[in-house]
Design a protein around this motif. Sequence first.
Motif, PDB file in Angstrom:
ATOM      1  N   VAL A 174       0.877  -1.171   0.000  1.00 21.28           N
ATOM      2  CA  VAL A 174       0.000   0.000   0.000  1.00 21.28           C
ATOM      3  C   VAL A 174       0.913   1.220   0.000  1.00 21.28           C
ATOM      4  CG1 VAL A 174      -1.871   1.206   1.162  1.00 21.28           C
ATOM      5  CG2 VAL A 174      -1.744  -1.290   1.279  1.00 21.28           C
ATOM      6  N   VAL A 175       0.798   2.056  -1.034  1.00 21.02           N
ATOM      7  CA  VAL A 175       1.749   3.163  -1.207  1.00 21.02           C
ATOM      8  C   VAL A 175       1.032   4.497  -1.416  1.00 21.02           C
ATOM      9  CG1 VAL A 175       3.449   1.598  -2.272  1.00 21.02           C
ATOM     10  CG2 VAL A 175       1.903   2.924  -3.737  1.00 21.02           C
ATOM     11  N   ASP A 176       1.788   5.584  -1.229  1.00 20.41           N
ATOM     12  CA  ASP A 176       1.251   6.910  -1.539  1.00 20.41           C
ATOM     13  C   ASP A 176       1.495   7.230  -3.013  1.00 20.41           C
ATOM     14  OD1 ASP A 176       3.922   7.674  -1.795  1.00 20.41           O
ATOM     15  OD2 ASP A 176       4.014   8.578   0.206  1.00 20.41           O
ATOM     16  N   TYR A 189      -2.950   3.561  -1.888  1.00 19.40           N
ATOM     17  CA  TYR A 189      -3.112   2.880  -3.174  1.00 19.40           C
ATOM     18  C   TYR A 189      -2.545   1.461  -3.145  1.00 19.40           C
ATOM     19  CZ  TYR A 189      -4.037   7.669  -4.430  1.00 19.40           C
ATOM     20  OH  TYR A 189      -4.571   8.924  -4.474  1.00 19.40           O
ATOM     21  N   LEU A 190      -3.347   0.504  -3.609  1.00 14.89           N
ATOM     22  CA  LEU A 190      -2.927  -0.904  -3.612  1.00 14.89           C
ATOM     23  C   LEU A 190      -2.090  -1.191  -4.861  1.00 14.89           C
ATOM     24  CD1 LEU A 190      -3.133  -3.764  -2.384  1.00 14.89           C
ATOM     25  CD2 LEU A 190      -5.255  -4.061  -3.669  1.00 14.89           C
ATOM     26  N   VAL A 191      -0.875  -1.680  -4.654  1.00 15.68           N
ATOM     27  CA  VAL A 191       0.006  -2.008  -5.796  1.00 15.68           C
ATOM     28  C   VAL A 191       0.575  -3.414  -5.651  1.00 15.68           C
ATOM     29  CG1 VAL A 191       0.725   0.406  -6.163  1.00 15.68           C
ATOM     30  CG2 VAL A 191       2.102  -1.093  -4.681  1.00 15.68           C
ATOM     31  N   ILE A 192       1.055  -3.939  -6.774  1.00 16.94           N
ATOM     32  CA  ILE A 192       1.781  -5.219  -6.779  1.00 16.94           C
ATOM     33  C   ILE A 192       3.192  -4.907  -7.287  1.00 16.94           C
ATOM     34  CG2 ILE A 192       1.787  -7.620  -7.569  1.00 16.94           C
ATOM     35  CD1 ILE A 192      -0.823  -6.893  -6.105  1.00 16.94           C
ATOM     36  N   ARG A 193       4.195  -5.347  -6.560  1.00 17.32           N
ATOM     37  CA  ARG A 193       5.561  -4.932  -6.874  1.00 17.32           C
ATOM     38  C   ARG A 193       6.289  -5.812  -7.890  1.00 17.32           C
ATOM     39  NH1 ARG A 193       7.434  -0.666  -4.554  1.00 17.32           N
ATOM     40  NH2 ARG A 193       6.513   0.109  -2.621  1.00 17.32           N
ATOM     41  N   TYR A 194       5.921  -7.093  -7.994  1.00 16.02           N
ATOM     42  CA  TYR A 194       6.609  -7.974  -8.948  1.00 16.02           C
ATOM     43  C   TYR A 194       5.617  -8.584  -9.911  1.00 16.02           C
ATOM     44  CZ  TYR A 194      10.816  -7.756  -6.066  1.00 16.02           C
ATOM     45  OH  TYR A 194      11.908  -7.331  -5.384  1.00 16.02           O
ATOM     46  N   PRO A 195       6.064  -8.993 -11.092  1.00 11.84           N
ATOM     47  CA  PRO A 195       5.151  -9.666 -12.016  1.00 11.84           C
ATOM     48  C   PRO A 195       4.745 -11.049 -11.520  1.00 11.84           C
ATOM     49  CG  PRO A 195       7.381  -9.452 -12.965  1.00 11.84           C
ATOM     50  CD  PRO A 195       7.414  -8.791 -11.630  1.00 11.84           C
TER      51      PRO A 195
END
Length: 379
Positions: A174-176, A189-195
């Motif tokens: 969860v990032v700004d 904001y919900l993100v995914i860091r790796y494929p």
Amino acid sequence: MHTHSGYNLYTHITTKWIFDLQEKDVHWCTADIGWITGHSYIVSGPLSNGTTTVMYEGAPRSSNPGCFWDIIEKYGVTIFYTAPTAIRTFIKMGEHLPQTRNLSSLRLLGTVGEPINPEAWMWYYKVIGGDRCPIVDTWWQTETGGIMITPLPGAISTKPGSATRPFPGILADVVDLEGNSVKDNEGAYLVIRYPWPGMMRTIYGDPERFRRNYWEYIPPKDEQYVYFAGDGARRDEEGYFWIMGRVDDVINVSGHRLGTMEVESALVSHPAVVKAAVVSKLDELKGEDIVAFITLESKYISSEELSQELKQHVVKEIGAIARPGEIRFTDTLPKTRSGKIMRRLLKSIVTGQEISGDTSTLEDRSVLEKLRETKVSNL
Ligand code: 7RM
């Protein structure tokens, strides 16, 4: 755009581990087969694992009461995977329907599509699961191909309303807006860091939009791109994710940002409310004002008193800032066949605009006419 091997690998492994597949399982995912949940968890995942999969064309309606429970009894369904919107419909139809069927074959329940409110979760657990079946609340998207945040039954303890933790190999965060991880319990904001194998490869015919919306919304840091899901979320002190809904569904009331789902969840926690859809309309004083469309439990009737009570209930649950300016009672809401509320259409109704844009995904077209009439009964 998905790929054969990545998509199939990912639906295969997620079905196997999340539903803890056993030799004798009879798996029923109630989704519409034309939508991703149907592709992934009626067809690809179960069949690639050699699992028996139930295919049923239809949604729970008052014209087929008890039908879903008849199917479970008849085929000895062991895994039942459905959407919170369907569960709320089951609640409204009454618990005598499941209670007069034998549902003892069930051993695992799942949900997908939207956050589940704790009341619906408890009902699902008790009335359908007989206090015996774990519930896997699975967060994912058409774009991700398969489930991304979910409990693994027996391994991850659940909390009603949380999709719990990322699937093994998935690095969620969860990032700004600058891409920095935020503190525990801070909504961002919900993100995914790796494929991952099931990820979409592009948007067919529009690679620019793919870059812009998903990979550049949160700017890369040191060439590390992150995938932005379009959802808001918070992560609690135990690393559990709580999905807050689409970030474009945020309403700004007097400078305070509120998620439509937050307000909806507060509304459905009132015993009279079965379904709620919240949109905003422009307001000279507050910037935006909240308009809530409400479907009532069958034993309640709409009244000015109830309208006031619901507004007060939201104040109690969230705060004065979230008090809806207007409540409209309605029997139907515009939904897609996968149960997503089409807020865009509600907004046009509220602002009195002509419906523009694509309505081909609307499940029941007569809904729009009915909704226009809600203004008349608005109190
Ligand atoms: C599978 C599917 C994706 C959007 C997603 C979220 C919402 C889905 C959950 C959820 C809270 C969940 N594909 N969503 N699952 N929100 N908890 N368990 O639904 O592409 O049609 O929709 O649905 O907002 O971004 S979808």
